[in-house]
Design an enzyme around this catalytic site. Structure first.
Site, short mmCIF file in Angstrom:
data_model
loop_
_atom_site.label_atom_id
_atom_site.label_comp_id
_atom_site.label_asym_id
_atom_site.label_seq_id
_atom_site.Cartn_x
_atom_site.Cartn_y
_atom_site.Cartn_z
N HIS A 369 -5.36 2.32 9.13
CA HIS A 369 -4.53 1.96 10.29
C HIS A 369 -5.35 1.40 11.45
O HIS A 369 -4.81 0.82 12.39
CB HIS A 369 -3.74 3.18 10.76
CG HIS A 369 -2.39 2.84 11.31
ND1 HIS A 369 -2.11 1.66 11.96
CD2 HIS A 369 -1.22 3.53 11.28
CE1 HIS A 369 -0.85 1.64 12.33
NE2 HIS A 369 -0.28 2.75 11.92
N ASP A 373 -1.79 -2.78 10.91
CA ASP A 373 -0.59 -2.02 11.23
C ASP A 373 0.41 -2.15 10.09
O ASP A 373 0.16 -2.83 9.09
CB ASP A 373 0.02 -2.47 12.57
CG ASP A 373 0.40 -3.95 12.59
OD1 ASP A 373 0.68 -4.51 11.51
OD2 ASP A 373 0.41 -4.54 13.68
#
Length: 397
Positions: A369, A373
């Protein structure tokens, strides 16, 4: 004069290496470029060559010792010193490589080296625990993060008046590649913020394409075409379309990569290893099949070199041959994503409002992450799914 030999840094994430075995002993003559020892990294066993010619000095660590990157592991005495004659045989390059030009010193007897993994050292520092007080459960008393946690858990607890009497089985210590893999995945899972995306893809046309071209490829290249070969080709094409995925996480942020190098997880008797297929986007399907057959064969034979496993921008882990339907995998850090592939199996699906049976495959994308995204990762996985369901979109195989 002497030349230091240090534990080399053979990868971006390498913090330590294990001396698997010394190929030379103290006092042995060694030529420049001759293998001096074998070290085990978190990827593969690699040979370390002598930087200069001379005689091997004191071996500061035994076989099996784990040593931090940059730490001196031995010295090489240049010919003049080794033979008690002027050192005229040393070349200018040899002298330039010499870091410390002082005689060998015997180690101080009062010093005791604490052997601990990098994770254990960081954890002990965070918890304020002196590593010298932690009993190590690993080979030669090496301290793991679990050992540190056990000591932390016992803090403030009174000692039992009588030792507990429980049946204890002998712990099987990890060695070699399995030990390195365990430390690598522990570090990755503990430090990388994972999230996962899953999809079910129709593999009907993928199987049809494989059956259509397999005979030609086997006749031309002498290797069998596999689903993994097709997946490497598909992943390479998707990485071209989504360059943000073709990146790694470094200490300073996101590092875009210039080449598309796809790793393929291989389970061997020695443990898990991920050989890399270089420039996969520039290879034909035939070339990918040849590359895959070569590295997988050498992986099982234990003949991979460091160049076969270093780098890599993306990894595929296919457990379909083990009848696994779906699984979540740990990212091969510092890469930003990994594709976990289950088995292709006939399953009931809805097709144009009617129930049908089609061969489908579950895909799970593990994502860092910090680099990607959810939307970026979803677009990438959607491209892979589209190429599986419509593989003829690959203009050239």
């Amino acid at each position: 004069m002497t030349t230091e030999v240090v534990m080399p840094k053979l990868g971006l994430t390498m913090e330590e290496g294990t001396i698997e075995r010394w190929l030379k002993r103290e006092g042995d003559a060694v030529e420049k470029g001759e293998p001096l020892l074998e070290i085990l990294t978190d990827k593969v066993t690699a040979e370390v060559e002598a930087p200069v010619s001379g005689k091997v000095g004191r071996l500061l660590f035994p076989d099996g010792a784990t040593v931090s990157v940059g730490e001196v592991i031995t010295h090489i005495l240049l010919p003049g010193d080794a033979d008690g004659e002027p050192g005229s045989e040393a070349t200018a390059e040899d002298v330039a490589r010499t870091k410390i030009q002082t005689p060998l010193r015997a180690p101080r007897l009062e010093e005791k080296r604490v052997m601990a993994s990098p994770i254990a050292r960081r954890l002990a520092k965070e918890l304020g625990i002196d590593l010298a007080t932690v009993p190590g459960s690993g080979p030669r008393g090496r301290i793991s993060d679990e050992d540190v946690r056990r000591v932390a858990a016992r803090r403030g607890q009174p000692e039992a008046s009588e030792p507990a009497r429980t049946a204890v089985r002998e712990v099987s210590g990890l060695q070699g590649l399995r030990k390195a893999t365990a430390e690598h995945v522990t570090r990755s899972f503990a430090t990388v913020p994972h999230f996962y995306l899953s999809v079910e893809a129709d593999a009907s046309l993928l199987l049809r394409l494989r059956d259509r071209v397999a005979g030609r490829i086997e006749a031309e290249a002498g290797v069998r075409l596999t689903i993994s070969d097709l997946l490497v080709k598909i992943a390479a094409r998707a990485l071209e379309e989504h360059p943000r995925v073709n990146a790694t996480w470094s200490g300073e942020g996101i590092l875009p990569l210039d080449t598309i190098d796809v790793g393929l997880a291989v389970a061997t008797e020695r443990g898990l290893i991920v050989p890399v297929i270089r420039n996969a986007n520039r290879q034909s399907l035939t070339q990918i099949a040849q590359s895959r057959a070569d590295v997988v064969t050498r992986a099982h034979q234990g003949k991979l070199g460091l160049q076969d496993v270093q780098g890599g921008s993306f990894t595929i882990s296919n457990l379909g041959m083990f009848r696994v339907d779906q699984f979540d995998a740990i990212i091969n850090s510092p890469q930003s994503a990994l594709l976990a592939v289950g088995r292709i199996k006939e399953r009931p699906v809805a097709v144009e409002g009617r129930l049908a049976v089609r061969p489908t495959v579950f895909l799970t994308l593990s994502v860092d992450h910090r680099v990607l995204d959810g939307a970026d990762a979803a677009r990438f996985l959607d491209t892979i799914t589209a190429l599986i369901e419509e593989p003829y979109l690959l203009a050239q195989l």
